[in-house]
Scaffold this motif. Structure first.
Motif, PDB file in Angstrom:
ATOM      1  N   ALA A   1      -9.208  15.271  -2.614  1.00  0.00           N
ATOM      2  CA  ALA A   1     -10.539  14.790  -2.994  1.00  0.00           C
ATOM      3  C   ALA A   1     -10.786  13.406  -2.410  1.00  0.00           C
ATOM      4  O   ALA A   1      -9.899  12.552  -2.400  1.00  0.00           O
ATOM      5  N   ARG A   2     -11.999  13.197  -1.946  1.00  0.00           N
ATOM      6  CA  ARG A   2     -12.393  11.898  -1.403  1.00  0.00           C
ATOM      7  C   ARG A   2     -12.672  10.946  -2.555  1.00  0.00           C
ATOM      8  O   ARG A   2     -13.343  11.316  -3.519  1.00  0.00           O
ATOM      9  N   ARG A   3     -12.160   9.708  -2.461  1.00  0.00           N
ATOM     10  CA  ARG A   3     -12.378   8.709  -3.495  1.00  0.00           C
ATOM     11  C   ARG A   3     -13.559   7.826  -3.096  1.00  0.00           C
ATOM     12  O   ARG A   3     -13.397   6.766  -2.502  1.00  0.00           O
ATOM     13  N   GLY A   4     -14.748   8.295  -3.385  1.00  0.00           N
ATOM     14  CA  GLY A   4     -15.963   7.537  -3.079  1.00  0.00           C
ATOM     15  C   GLY A   4     -16.099   7.258  -1.605  1.00  0.00           C
ATOM     16  O   GLY A   4     -15.824   8.113  -0.767  1.00  0.00           O
ATOM     17  N   GLU A   5     -16.495   6.051  -1.266  1.00  0.00           N
ATOM     18  CA  GLU A   5     -16.677   5.640   0.129  1.00  0.00           C
ATOM     19  C   GLU A   5     -15.502   4.805   0.641  1.00  0.00           C
ATOM     20  O   GLU A   5     -15.623   4.087   1.622  1.00  0.00           O
ATOM     21  N   THR A   6     -14.349   4.899  -0.028  1.00  0.00           N
ATOM     22  CA  THR A   6     -13.193   4.079   0.326  1.00  0.00           C
ATOM     23  C   THR A   6     -12.447   4.582   1.560  1.00  0.00           C
ATOM     24  O   THR A   6     -11.668   3.849   2.142  1.00  0.00           O
ATOM     25  N   GLY A   7     -12.643   5.849   1.925  1.00  0.00           N
ATOM     26  CA  GLY A   7     -11.884   6.440   3.021  1.00  0.00           C
ATOM     27  C   GLY A   7     -10.558   7.009   2.564  1.00  0.00           C
ATOM     28  O   GLY A   7      -9.813   7.567   3.344  1.00  0.00           O
ATOM     29  N   VAL A   8     -10.246   6.846   1.273  1.00  0.00           N
ATOM     30  CA  VAL A   8      -9.005   7.354   0.706  1.00  0.00           C
ATOM     31  C   VAL A   8      -9.235   8.748   0.143  1.00  0.00           C
ATOM     32  O   VAL A   8     -10.254   9.009  -0.505  1.00  0.00           O
ATOM     33  N   TRP A   9      -8.301   9.622   0.416  1.00  0.00           N
ATOM     34  CA  TRP A   9      -8.305  10.995  -0.107  1.00  0.00           C
ATOM     35  C   TRP A   9      -7.044  11.160  -0.919  1.00  0.00           C
ATOM     36  O   TRP A   9      -5.977  10.679  -0.529  1.00  0.00           O
ATOM     37  N   GLU A  10      -7.138  11.847  -2.077  1.00  0.00           N
ATOM     38  CA  GLU A  10      -5.926  12.070  -2.864  1.00  0.00           C
ATOM     39  C   GLU A  10      -6.038  13.330  -3.700  1.00  0.00           C
ATOM     40  O   GLU A  10      -7.129  13.853  -3.932  1.00  0.00           O
TER      41      GLU A  10
ATOM     42  N   ALA B   1       0.827  -1.212   0.000  1.00  0.00           N
ATOM     43  CA  ALA B   1       0.000   0.000   0.000  1.00  0.00           C
ATOM     44  C   ALA B   1       0.861   1.262   0.000  1.00  0.00           C
ATOM     45  O   ALA B   1       0.423   2.307  -0.461  1.00  0.00           O
ATOM     46  N   TRP B   2       2.090   1.144   0.464  1.00  0.00           N
ATOM     47  CA  TRP B   2       2.995   2.287   0.486  1.00  0.00           C
ATOM     48  C   TRP B   2       3.242   2.836  -0.913  1.00  0.00           C
ATOM     49  O   TRP B   2       3.608   3.997  -1.074  1.00  0.00           O
ATOM     50  N   LYS B   3       3.040   2.027  -1.947  1.00  0.00           N
ATOM     51  CA  LYS B   3       3.229   2.517  -3.309  1.00  0.00           C
ATOM     52  C   LYS B   3       2.174   3.550  -3.680  1.00  0.00           C
ATOM     53  O   LYS B   3       2.377   4.356  -4.582  1.00  0.00           O
ATOM     54  N   TRP B   4       1.024   3.513  -2.997  1.00  0.00           N
ATOM     55  CA  TRP B   4      -0.076   4.428  -3.308  1.00  0.00           C
ATOM     56  C   TRP B   4      -0.258   5.506  -2.262  1.00  0.00           C
ATOM     57  O   TRP B   4      -0.551   6.644  -2.593  1.00  0.00           O
ATOM     58  N   LEU B   5      -0.141   5.155  -0.990  1.00  0.00           N
ATOM     59  CA  LEU B   5      -0.390   6.123   0.078  1.00  0.00           C
ATOM     60  C   LEU B   5       0.877   6.917   0.377  1.00  0.00           C
ATOM     61  O   LEU B   5       1.987   6.429   0.185  1.00  0.00           O
ATOM     62  N   GLY B   6       0.705   8.157   0.800  1.00  0.00           N
ATOM     63  CA  GLY B   6       1.845   9.022   1.066  1.00  0.00           C
ATOM     64  C   GLY B   6       2.006  10.046  -0.038  1.00  0.00           C
ATOM     65  O   GLY B   6       1.043  10.416  -0.705  1.00  0.00           O
ATOM     66  N   ALA B   7       3.223  10.501  -0.249  1.00  0.00           N
ATOM     67  CA  ALA B   7       3.524  11.499  -1.274  1.00  0.00           C
ATOM     68  C   ALA B   7       4.427  10.873  -2.332  1.00  0.00           C
ATOM     69  O   ALA B   7       5.448  10.263  -1.994  1.00  0.00           O
ATOM     70  N   HIS B   8       4.032  11.014  -3.607  1.00  0.00           N
ATOM     71  CA  HIS B   8       4.785  10.429  -4.710  1.00  0.00           C
ATOM     72  C   HIS B   8       4.858  11.402  -5.879  1.00  0.00           C
ATOM     73  O   HIS B   8       3.846  12.023  -6.237  1.00  0.00           O
TER      74      HIS B   8
ATOM     75  N   LEU C   1      -3.976   9.466   1.303  1.00  0.00           N
ATOM     76  CA  LEU C   1      -4.007   8.916   2.652  1.00  0.00           C
ATOM     77  C   LEU C   1      -5.369   8.306   2.929  1.00  0.00           C
ATOM     78  O   LEU C   1      -6.339   8.568   2.219  1.00  0.00           O
ATOM     79  N   TRP C   2      -5.424   7.494   3.972  1.00  0.00           N
ATOM     80  CA  TRP C   2      -6.667   6.863   4.388  1.00  0.00           C
ATOM     81  C   TRP C   2      -7.151   7.581   5.634  1.00  0.00           C
ATOM     82  O   TRP C   2      -6.488   7.580   6.670  1.00  0.00           O
ATOM     83  N   ALA C   3      -8.278   8.248   5.530  1.00  0.00           N
ATOM     84  CA  ALA C   3      -8.883   8.971   6.648  1.00  0.00           C
ATOM     85  C   ALA C   3     -10.396   8.809   6.526  1.00  0.00           C
ATOM     86  O   ALA C   3     -11.095   9.715   6.088  1.00  0.00           O
ATOM     87  N   PRO C   4     -10.911   7.628   6.876  1.00  0.00           N
ATOM     88  CA  PRO C   4     -12.318   7.313   6.608  1.00  0.00           C
ATOM     89  C   PRO C   4     -13.334   8.195   7.314  1.00  0.00           C
ATOM     90  O   PRO C   4     -14.462   8.323   6.842  1.00  0.00           O
ATOM     91  N   TYR C   5     -12.968   8.830   8.414  1.00  0.00           N
ATOM     92  CA  TYR C   5     -13.936   9.647   9.146  1.00  0.00           C
ATOM     93  C   TYR C   5     -13.719  11.145   8.965  1.00  0.00           C
ATOM     94  O   TYR C   5     -14.409  11.950   9.589  1.00  0.00           O
ATOM     95  N   ALA C   6     -12.778  11.508   8.103  1.00  0.00           N
ATOM     96  CA  ALA C   6     -12.491  12.928   7.880  1.00  0.00           C
ATOM     97  C   ALA C   6     -13.606  13.584   7.070  1.00  0.00           C
ATOM     98  O   ALA C   6     -14.208  12.969   6.196  1.00  0.00           O
ATOM     99  N   ARG C   7     -13.876  14.824   7.382  1.00  0.00           N
ATOM    100  CA  ARG C   7     -14.845  15.613   6.614  1.00  0.00           C
ATOM    101  C   ARG C   7     -14.162  16.299   5.443  1.00  0.00           C
ATOM    102  O   ARG C   7     -14.767  16.572   4.429  1.00  0.00           O
TER     103      ARG C   7
END
Length: 78
Positions: free
Chosen positions: A66-75, A24-31, A41-47
């Protein structure tokens, strides 16, 4: 240096949400990507989620992710 895709593929988001995404490190973080840096990042409860740093005077409201649907991922690419 190779650059990462600008967005996380839907197939990898599916695997992540089912606990089956390897490296998952290949996707999450800064690249680095063409045109900037992709932050994810994964922040499922963030507004809302923003990136703050010296470049924007530590104002996270200037660079929202931007929130990616209901995945909890923001990018986003900055």
């Amino acid at each position: 240096m190779a650059t990462a895709p600008k967005t996380i593929p839907e197939s990898d988001l599916y695997l992540f949400n089912h606990g089956e995404l390897k490296r998952a490190w290949k996707w999450l973080g800064a690249h680095p990507v063409k045109g900037g840096v992709r932050f994810a990042l994964w922040a499922p409860y963030a507004r809302r989620v923003g990136v703050a740093g010296e470049r924007n005077g530590w104002n996270g409201g200037d660079h929202q992710l931007a929130r990616r649907g209901e995945t909890g991922v923001w990018e986003g690419v900055l």
